[in-house]
Structure formats: structure tokens, C-alpha cells
Design a protein around this motif. Structure first.
Motif, mmCIF file in Angstrom:
data_model
loop_
_atom_site.group_PDB
_atom_site.id
_atom_site.type_symbol
_atom_site.label_atom_id
_atom_site.label_comp_id
_atom_site.label_asym_id
_atom_site.label_seq_id
_atom_site.Cartn_x
_atom_site.Cartn_y
_atom_site.Cartn_z
ATOM 1 N N ARG A 25 0.920 -1.326 -0.228
ATOM 2 C CA ARG A 25 0.094 -0.060 -0.070
ATOM 3 C C ARG A 25 0.962 1.200 0.117
ATOM 4 N NH1 ARG A 25 -2.570 -1.153 4.026
ATOM 5 N NH2 ARG A 25 -1.360 -0.150 5.656
ATOM 6 N N GLU A 26 2.043 1.323 0.893
ATOM 7 C CA GLU A 26 2.717 2.515 1.229
ATOM 8 C C GLU A 26 4.112 2.719 0.039
ATOM 9 O OE1 GLU A 26 1.672 4.834 2.995
ATOM 10 O OE2 GLU A 26 0.172 3.464 4.058
ATOM 11 N N ARG A 27 4.313 1.617 -0.512
ATOM 12 C CA ARG A 27 5.589 1.579 -1.421
ATOM 13 C C ARG A 27 6.744 2.389 -0.764
ATOM 14 N NH1 ARG A 27 2.429 -1.328 -3.986
ATOM 15 N NH2 ARG A 27 2.151 -1.412 -6.288
ATOM 16 N N SER A 28 6.869 2.129 0.349
ATOM 17 C CA SER A 28 7.854 2.758 1.006
ATOM 18 C C SER A 28 8.074 1.950 2.711
ATOM 19 C CB SER A 28 7.672 4.122 1.526
ATOM 20 O OG SER A 28 8.624 4.824 2.349
ATOM 21 N N VAL A 29 9.233 1.488 2.889
ATOM 22 C CA VAL A 29 9.416 0.825 4.217
ATOM 23 C C VAL A 29 9.288 1.857 5.359
ATOM 24 C CG1 VAL A 29 11.229 -0.145 5.545
ATOM 25 C CG2 VAL A 29 11.240 -0.854 3.081
ATOM 26 N N THR A 30 9.651 3.165 5.264
ATOM 27 C CA THR A 30 9.449 4.347 6.092
ATOM 28 C C THR A 30 7.771 4.457 6.455
ATOM 29 O OG1 THR A 30 11.481 5.279 5.407
ATOM 30 C CG2 THR A 30 10.235 6.603 6.884
ATOM 31 N N ARG A 31 7.461 4.637 5.236
ATOM 32 C CA ARG A 31 6.052 4.737 5.460
ATOM 33 C C ARG A 31 4.977 3.747 6.004
ATOM 34 N NH1 ARG A 31 6.771 7.597 0.520
ATOM 35 N NH2 ARG A 31 5.917 5.812 -0.967
ATOM 36 N N ALA A 32 5.383 2.615 5.650
ATOM 37 C CA ALA A 32 4.638 1.387 6.092
ATOM 38 C C ALA A 32 4.904 1.194 7.478
ATOM 39 C CB ALA A 32 5.301 -0.042 5.345
ATOM 40 N N ALA A 33 6.363 1.406 7.913
ATOM 41 C CA ALA A 33 6.741 1.282 9.205
ATOM 42 C C ALA A 33 5.776 2.354 10.241
ATOM 43 C CB ALA A 33 8.120 1.625 9.557
ATOM 44 N N ALA A 34 5.677 3.544 9.820
ATOM 45 C CA ALA A 34 4.778 4.594 10.566
ATOM 46 C C ALA A 34 3.406 4.084 10.430
ATOM 47 C CB ALA A 34 4.806 5.885 9.639
ATOM 48 N N ALA A 35 2.846 3.666 9.471
ATOM 49 C CA ALA A 35 1.523 3.210 9.366
ATOM 50 C C ALA A 35 1.115 2.188 10.422
ATOM 51 C CB ALA A 35 0.935 2.879 7.966
ATOM 52 N N LEU A 36 2.185 1.263 10.592
ATOM 53 C CA LEU A 36 2.223 0.094 11.492
ATOM 54 C C LEU A 36 2.671 0.300 12.947
ATOM 55 C CD1 LEU A 36 3.245 -2.756 9.121
ATOM 56 C CD2 LEU A 36 1.047 -2.451 9.599
ATOM 57 N N HIS A 37 2.765 1.503 13.138
ATOM 58 C CA HIS A 37 3.480 1.903 14.506
ATOM 59 C C HIS A 37 4.695 1.047 15.001
ATOM 60 C CE1 HIS A 37 0.382 4.609 14.898
ATOM 61 N NE2 HIS A 37 -0.710 3.837 14.682
ATOM 62 N N LEU A 38 5.596 0.696 13.811
ATOM 63 C CA LEU A 38 6.692 0.043 14.022
ATOM 64 C C LEU A 38 7.917 0.886 13.733
ATOM 65 C CD1 LEU A 38 5.775 -3.143 12.503
ATOM 66 C CD2 LEU A 38 5.813 -3.048 14.683
ATOM 67 N N GLN A 40 11.420 1.529 11.848
ATOM 68 C CA GLN A 40 11.997 1.261 10.400
ATOM 69 C C GLN A 40 12.709 0.051 10.499
ATOM 70 O OE1 GLN A 40 13.158 4.421 8.034
ATOM 71 N NE2 GLN A 40 14.248 3.177 6.522
ATOM 72 N N GLY A 41 13.618 -0.503 11.463
ATOM 73 C CA GLY A 41 14.289 -1.707 11.671
ATOM 74 C C GLY A 41 13.570 -2.947 11.693
ATOM 75 N N ALA A 42 12.482 -2.652 12.491
ATOM 76 C CA ALA A 42 11.578 -3.900 12.584
ATOM 77 C C ALA A 42 10.996 -4.089 11.169
ATOM 78 C CB ALA A 42 10.609 -3.664 13.909
ATOM 79 N N THR A 43 10.400 -3.247 10.326
ATOM 80 C CA THR A 43 9.652 -3.353 9.343
ATOM 81 C C THR A 43 10.799 -3.932 8.288
ATOM 82 O OG1 THR A 43 8.304 -1.489 9.741
ATOM 83 C CG2 THR A 43 8.445 -2.281 7.559
ATOM 84 N N SER A 44 11.843 -3.345 8.206
ATOM 85 C CA SER A 44 12.936 -3.915 7.443
ATOM 86 C C SER A 44 13.358 -5.470 7.845
ATOM 87 C CB SER A 44 14.220 -3.173 7.421
ATOM 88 O OG SER A 44 14.218 -1.876 6.788
ATOM 89 N N ALA A 45 13.361 -5.609 9.058
ATOM 90 C CA ALA A 45 13.359 -7.226 9.391
ATOM 91 C C ALA A 45 12.372 -8.111 8.918
ATOM 92 C CB ALA A 45 13.807 -7.295 11.094
ATOM 93 N N ALA A 46 11.120 -7.464 9.152
ATOM 94 C CA ALA A 46 10.089 -8.132 8.564
ATOM 95 C C ALA A 46 9.997 -8.600 7.145
ATOM 96 C CB ALA A 46 8.593 -7.526 8.848
ATOM 97 N N LEU A 47 10.476 -7.530 6.211
ATOM 98 C CA LEU A 47 10.627 -7.861 4.815
ATOM 99 C C LEU A 47 11.657 -8.912 4.661
ATOM 100 C CD1 LEU A 47 10.164 -6.910 1.990
ATOM 101 C CD2 LEU A 47 11.794 -5.165 2.493
ATOM 102 N N GLY A 48 12.706 -8.704 5.363
ATOM 103 C CA GLY A 48 13.808 -9.799 4.892
ATOM 104 C C GLY A 48 13.299 -11.404 5.468
ATOM 105 N N ARG A 49 12.239 -11.491 6.398
ATOM 106 C CA ARG A 49 11.744 -12.649 6.817
ATOM 107 C C ARG A 49 10.591 -13.083 5.519
ATOM 108 N NH1 ARG A 49 9.277 -12.332 12.630
ATOM 109 N NH2 ARG A 49 8.835 -14.564 12.040
#
Length: 308
Positions: A25-38, A40-49
Motif C-alpha cells: 500500500r505505502e510503497r515505502s519501508v518508512t511509510r509502512a513502518a509509520a502506518a504500522l507503528h513499528l 523502520q528496523g523492525a519493518t526491514s527485518a520483517a521484509l527480510g523474513r
């Protein structure tokens, strides 16, 4: 059978699918992290998984953010509806109260429709503190793919292209109107064909070469003088504030721009077609109470003032 499902689910954290949907939806790790209240590191780690889970890159970096791979687009068609079903099961799918809900609804539409509909939509939701509306630029040719990728909840377009798993509803009939600045171009109305052809035009076109007006004139053996083109209706209306030119726009937007910018709106001196504006959505959302509410909201915004 249950044992098989349990074995497979142990391999996947369903929270990762929520991250996947946010990235789509967001097309951005930063914006996705903000939307999920996570973070950026946690969101990047989730993307890796996620990449390991699906054995695919899923998202590639671009200058403006990230873009999904073909595999990610394919996955989104199944994951988005599945998350909707899970959300409904957990939160009681049979009820939706906009007065207490906290929800962002994303609409896909072109800027002419945004000009006509968004002010009405915002007025209708002004007393709903938890409801937020977001608009993404979309056309009749792109809105179906945006729905499938989970980028928009509902599309609004003229004769939108759609597939078997989409549903649509006609909202209103529109046509075309000419706009000009009476302070710079003192034309009499109703506009005559001679007056229409005697003055320069600003073209609104995706390819910048020609539009429906040119097609109609050519069929009559006529031509107009186009001095410039733009891809945005709002941009064209703003240019009329300083240019002695004519522009032909969708009637629903021309009326709005004329009122805001002190422009004159008048019927074209040539017969031009009318066309239907429709909403479009994925069939899996048809019975979702929140989506029913959203569709009704948009439908009310398209009604003439006398019917609202």
C-alpha cells in the motif's frame, strides 16, 4: 487435515502478512513502518523474513521508494482478501460504526473527480474523528490493478476497465464544458464554433498529442490551435488564470474550477458525448460493512444537491 495446516502455519508469522500489505500500500519501508507503528528496523527485518518465506525479493528499491515484483503482485491478490476475512472474524465483520471506527479509506481517482468529490466527502466525514480519507491518482486503465494490489479500497473512474472478480456501480453521468478567463478572453456565451476555433487552446491529455475534441473536429474536417498541453485538469484550470486560452474539461470539474477561480464555464459549440462515472471494487469486499458504508458515502457525494 488440521495437522497439515498447523505444520504449515508454524512456518509463517501471520503478522508478516500485515507488513506485506502495508508495504504494498505505502510503497515505502518508512511509510509502512509509520502506518504500522513499528520502527523502520523492525519493518526491514520483517521484509527480510517475508523474502525468505516466499523465496522472492518481493520489493525492489527505486528513487521514490520500493516497487513490488511480479511475485509480490500475484501474492497480493490472495493476501489482501484473506486479511480482510481475518480482520472481519476478529473484529465482528457484521458491524461498522463510523462514529467510533479508526480507519483510513483509500480512494483511487483522477484529479477532475477528486476536485468534484473530495470536498463533499470531507464535509460528510468532518464529524467522524477516526475516519481519514486518502486519494491516489488513478485512471480507468490503472484503477483495476491498483485494487488488486491493495493500493486502493475503492476506485472511481469513467468506464473503468475491470475483471471478473471486480464489481462496479454507476454513480453519475458527466460530459464536457469549456472554460476560459473572461478578464483575458472576453468571449460571448454561448460560445460559437467560429469563436471556439479562433482562439488558442490548452490541451489536457495523457499523451500530450491530442484529445477527444481533436477527434471530433477532425471528423468534421476542422482543426484547432493548441499552444500547450498538460496531463492534469487542475493544472489546466490554474493556467487559465494567466493565459488567454480555452480549455475543455469534464463538466463535473469545470463547474468547481469556474467557481473557485472566477472562470466562465460554457457548453462546447460542437456535440460531445456524455459518459458514466462508476465506482469499482474487489468482489471480496462487497458484503464488508465498512466497505458498504464507504460506497454509500461516495454515492451520496455524486448525487445532485437537490437529491442530497
Amino acid at each position: 487435515m488440521i495437522d497439515i495446516y498447523e505444520t504449515e502455519f508454524r512456518k509463517a508469522d501471520l503478522n508478516l502478512l500485515v507488513v506485506f500489505a502495508a508495504l504494498m500500500r505505502e510503497r515505502s519501508v518508512t511509510r509502512a513502518a509509520a502506518a504500522l507503528h513499528l520502527s523502520q528496523g523492525a519493518t526491514s527485518a520483517a521484509l527480510g523474513r517475508l523474502r525468505g518465506l516466499f523465496d522472492d525479493e518481493l520489493f525492489t528499491r527505486t528513487r521514490s521508494g520500493i516497487e513490488p515484483t511480479p511475485r509480490a503482485v500475484e501474492l497480493a491478490r490472495g493476501i489482501e482478501p484473506a486479511l480482510g476475512l481475518i480482520h472481519g472474524a476478529v473484529t465482528d465483520r457484521d458491524r461498522f460504526d463510523p462514529a467510533t471506527a479508526r480507519r483510513t479509506f483509500t480512494l483511487g481517482m483522477s484529479d477532475d473527480l477528486e476536485a468534484a468529490l473530495l470536498p463533499r466527502l470531507l464535509n460528510a466525514t468532518s464529524a467522524l474523528p477516526g475516519i481519514r480519507l486518502a486519494v491516489r491518482q488513478a485512471s480507468r486503465n490503472t484503477v483495476a490493478d491498483m485494487i488488486d494490489r491493495g493500493e486502493v479500497d475503492l476506485g472511481v473512474a469513467a468506464a473503468p476497465a475491470h475483471r471478473a472478480d471486480h464489481r462496479s456501480q454507476e454513480l453519475m453521468i458527466s460530459g464536457y464544458t469549456c472554460l476560459f478567463n473572461p478578464r483575458l478572453l472576453p468571449l460571448r456565451t454561448p460560445l460559437t464554433l467560429d469563436g471556439f476555433l479562433a482562439h488558442p487552446h490548452l490541451l489536457i491529455s495523457y499523451d500530450g498529442r491530442r484529445g477527444i475534441v481533436d477527434d471530433i473536429l477532425e471528423a468534421r474536417g476542422l482543426d484547432r490551435r493548441v499552444i500547450a498541453s498538460t496531463t492534469h485538469f487542475a493544472g489546466a484550470a490554474l493556467h487559465l488564470a494567466t493565459l488567454p486560452v480555452l480549455a475543455t474539461l469534464p463538466a463535473h470539474a469545470a463547474t468547481v474550477y469556474a467557481g473557485l477561480l472566477g472562470l466562465t464555464a460554457t457548453a462546447p459549440p460542437i456535440p460531445m458525448p456524455q459518459y458514466a462515472i462508476s465506482s469499482i471494487w474487489h468482489e471480496t469486499l462487497t458484503d464488508d460493512p465498512s466497505h458498504i458504508w464507504l460506497r454509500h458515502l461516495v454515492e451520496e457525494a455524486t448525487l445532485p444537491r437537490s437529491q442530497r
